[in-house]
Design a protein around this motif. Structure first.
Motif, PDB file in Angstrom:
ATOM      1  N   ARG A  31       0.844  -1.189   0.000  1.00 44.44           N
ATOM      2  CA  ARG A  31       0.000   0.000   0.000  1.00 44.44           C
ATOM      3  C   ARG A  31       0.881   1.242   0.000  1.00 44.44           C
ATOM      4  O   ARG A  31       1.844   1.330   0.763  1.00 44.44           O
ATOM      5  CB  ARG A  31      -0.880  -0.025   1.247  1.00 44.44           C
ATOM      6  N   LYS A  32       0.500   2.217  -0.833  1.00 42.90           N
ATOM      7  CA  LYS A  32       1.278   3.461  -0.903  1.00 42.90           C
ATOM      8  C   LYS A  32       1.242   4.219   0.412  1.00 42.90           C
ATOM      9  O   LYS A  32       0.208   4.263   1.081  1.00 42.90           O
ATOM     10  CB  LYS A  32       0.677   4.383  -1.972  1.00 42.90           C
ATOM     11  N   TRP A  34       3.001   7.850   0.882  1.00 45.59           N
ATOM     12  CA  TRP A  34       3.907   8.920   0.452  1.00 45.59           C
ATOM     13  C   TRP A  34       4.438   9.691   1.658  1.00 45.59           C
ATOM     14  O   TRP A  34       3.666  10.014   2.565  1.00 45.59           O
ATOM     15  CB  TRP A  34       3.169   9.912  -0.455  1.00 45.59           C
ATOM     16  N   LEU A  84       1.155   5.755 -12.661  1.00 44.97           N
ATOM     17  CA  LEU A  84       1.010   5.033 -11.390  1.00 44.97           C
ATOM     18  C   LEU A  84       0.596   5.937 -10.236  1.00 44.97           C
ATOM     19  O   LEU A  84       0.544   5.494  -9.087  1.00 44.97           O
ATOM     20  CB  LEU A  84       2.329   4.338 -11.025  1.00 44.97           C
ATOM     21  N   SER A  85       0.320   7.209 -10.541  1.00 46.28           N
ATOM     22  CA  SER A  85      -0.015   8.146  -9.486  1.00 46.28           C
ATOM     23  C   SER A  85      -0.834   9.295 -10.047  1.00 46.28           C
ATOM     24  O   SER A  85      -0.731   9.614 -11.237  1.00 46.28           O
ATOM     25  CB  SER A  85       1.281   8.689  -8.862  1.00 46.28           C
ATOM     26  N   SER A  86      -1.624   9.906  -9.176  1.00 48.99           N
ATOM     27  CA  SER A  86      -2.304  11.146  -9.575  1.00 48.99           C
ATOM     28  C   SER A  86      -1.343  12.326  -9.525  1.00 48.99           C
ATOM     29  O   SER A  86      -1.646  13.406 -10.031  1.00 48.99           O
ATOM     30  CB  SER A  86      -3.484  11.405  -8.647  1.00 48.99           C
ATOM     31  N   LYS A  87      -0.164  12.117  -8.899  1.00 54.61           N
ATOM     32  CA  LYS A  87       0.831  13.187  -8.831  1.00 54.61           C
ATOM     33  C   LYS A  87       1.558  13.289 -10.172  1.00 54.61           C
ATOM     34  O   LYS A  87       1.636  12.333 -10.931  1.00 54.61           O
ATOM     35  CB  LYS A  87       1.855  12.896  -7.731  1.00 54.61           C
TER      36      LYS A  87
HETATM   37  O1  I3S Z   1      -2.572   4.301  -6.413  1.00 59.12           O
HETATM   38  P1  I3S Z   1      -3.521   4.571  -5.273  1.00 59.12           P
HETATM   39  O2  I3S Z   1      -3.769   3.389  -4.418  1.00 59.12           O
HETATM   40  O3  I3S Z   1      -4.775   5.275  -5.687  1.00 59.12           O
HETATM   41  O4  I3S Z   1      -2.724   5.536  -4.314  1.00 59.12           O
HETATM   42  C1  I3S Z   1      -3.286   6.467  -3.435  1.00 59.12           C
HETATM   43  C2  I3S Z   1      -3.593   5.848  -2.096  1.00 59.12           C
HETATM   44  O5  I3S Z   1      -2.514   5.068  -1.659  1.00 59.12           O
HETATM   45  C3  I3S Z   1      -3.866   6.878  -1.029  1.00 59.12           C
HETATM   46  O6  I3S Z   1      -3.898   6.255   0.245  1.00 59.12           O
HETATM   47  P2  I3S Z   1      -5.204   5.607   0.879  1.00 59.12           P
HETATM   48  O7  I3S Z   1      -5.706   4.631  -0.126  1.00 59.12           O
HETATM   49  O8  I3S Z   1      -4.649   4.969   2.098  1.00 59.12           O
HETATM   50  O9  I3S Z   1      -6.149   6.716   1.162  1.00 59.12           O
HETATM   51  C4  I3S Z   1      -2.778   7.931  -0.956  1.00 59.12           C
HETATM   52  O10 I3S Z   1      -3.116   8.895  -0.002  1.00 59.12           O
HETATM   53  C5  I3S Z   1      -2.596   8.586  -2.297  1.00 59.12           C
HETATM   54  O11 I3S Z   1      -1.559   9.543  -2.194  1.00 59.12           O
HETATM   55  C6  I3S Z   1      -2.267   7.573  -3.353  1.00 59.12           C
HETATM   56  O12 I3S Z   1      -2.309   8.088  -4.641  1.00 59.12           O
HETATM   57  P3  I3S Z   1      -1.278   8.961  -5.451  1.00 59.12           P
HETATM   58  O13 I3S Z   1      -2.074   9.239  -6.692  1.00 59.12           O
HETATM   59  O14 I3S Z   1      -1.023  10.177  -4.594  1.00 59.12           O
HETATM   60  O15 I3S Z   1      -0.027   8.221  -5.777  1.00 59.12           O
END
Ligand code: I3S
Length: 128
Positions: A31-32, A34, A84-87
């Motif tokens: 799990r991500k 950041w 792989l990211s919204s960033k």
């Molecule tokens: O690729 P994902 O799983 O959409 O990544 C997002 C999630 O990990 C999210 O965490 P939770 O699922 O625990 O809420 C993170 O807060 C986001 O930052 C992750 O997406 P980004 O697009 O920022 O990589």
């Protein structure tokens, strides 16, 4: 000859603050999570430090602070990974052991510098 050819202190190539998340460990997806990380490219390794506020490029020296983790760049692969990211400005680093990291900066020029500097190290190791 390189500064490290005598086996002494490895050469500091680059250091700075990036956003980091590990997304796989030994090929297993994680799990991500950041967080900002002080990233140091030294010798054949990318080294991550937790406490970015206590670090600056000019004050950092190998061995004066405990790394959170470290990545061996030999055989590693780099890919741009905005998918792989919204960033924005995201690349993926994959190690031979199947650990995967995303690294990101809001500053496009900065992340491009990191990408090419890391790729140069990987290319140098490939030629050894
Ligand atoms: O690729 P994902 O799983 O959409 O990544 C997002 C999630 O990990 C999210 O965490 P939770 O699922 O625990 O809420 C993170 O807060 C986001 O930052 C992750 O997406 P980004 O697009 O920022 O990589």
């Amino acid at each position: 000859s390189s500064p490290d050819s005598d086996g002494g202190t490895p050469e500091l190539e680059k250091a700075g603050l990036l956003n980091k998340t590990k997304i796989a460990e030994g090929g297993r997806k994680l799990r991500k999570n950041w967080s900002p990380s002080w990233v140091v490219l030294v010798g054949n390794s990318l080294v991550f430090f937790k406490d970015p506020k206590s670090q600056t490029p000019s004050s950092w020296k190998p061995g004066n602070s405990r790394p959170e983790s470290s990545v061996d760049l030999r055989g590693a692969k780099l890919h741009w990974a905005d998918d792989l990211s919204s960033k924005k400005n995201v690349f993926k680093l994959r190690t031979v052991t199947g650990n995967e990291f995303l690294l990101q900066s809001e500053t496009g020029a900065l992340i491009k510098e990191w990408y090419s500097t890391i790729q140069n190290v990987i290319d140098r190791l490939d030629r050894e």
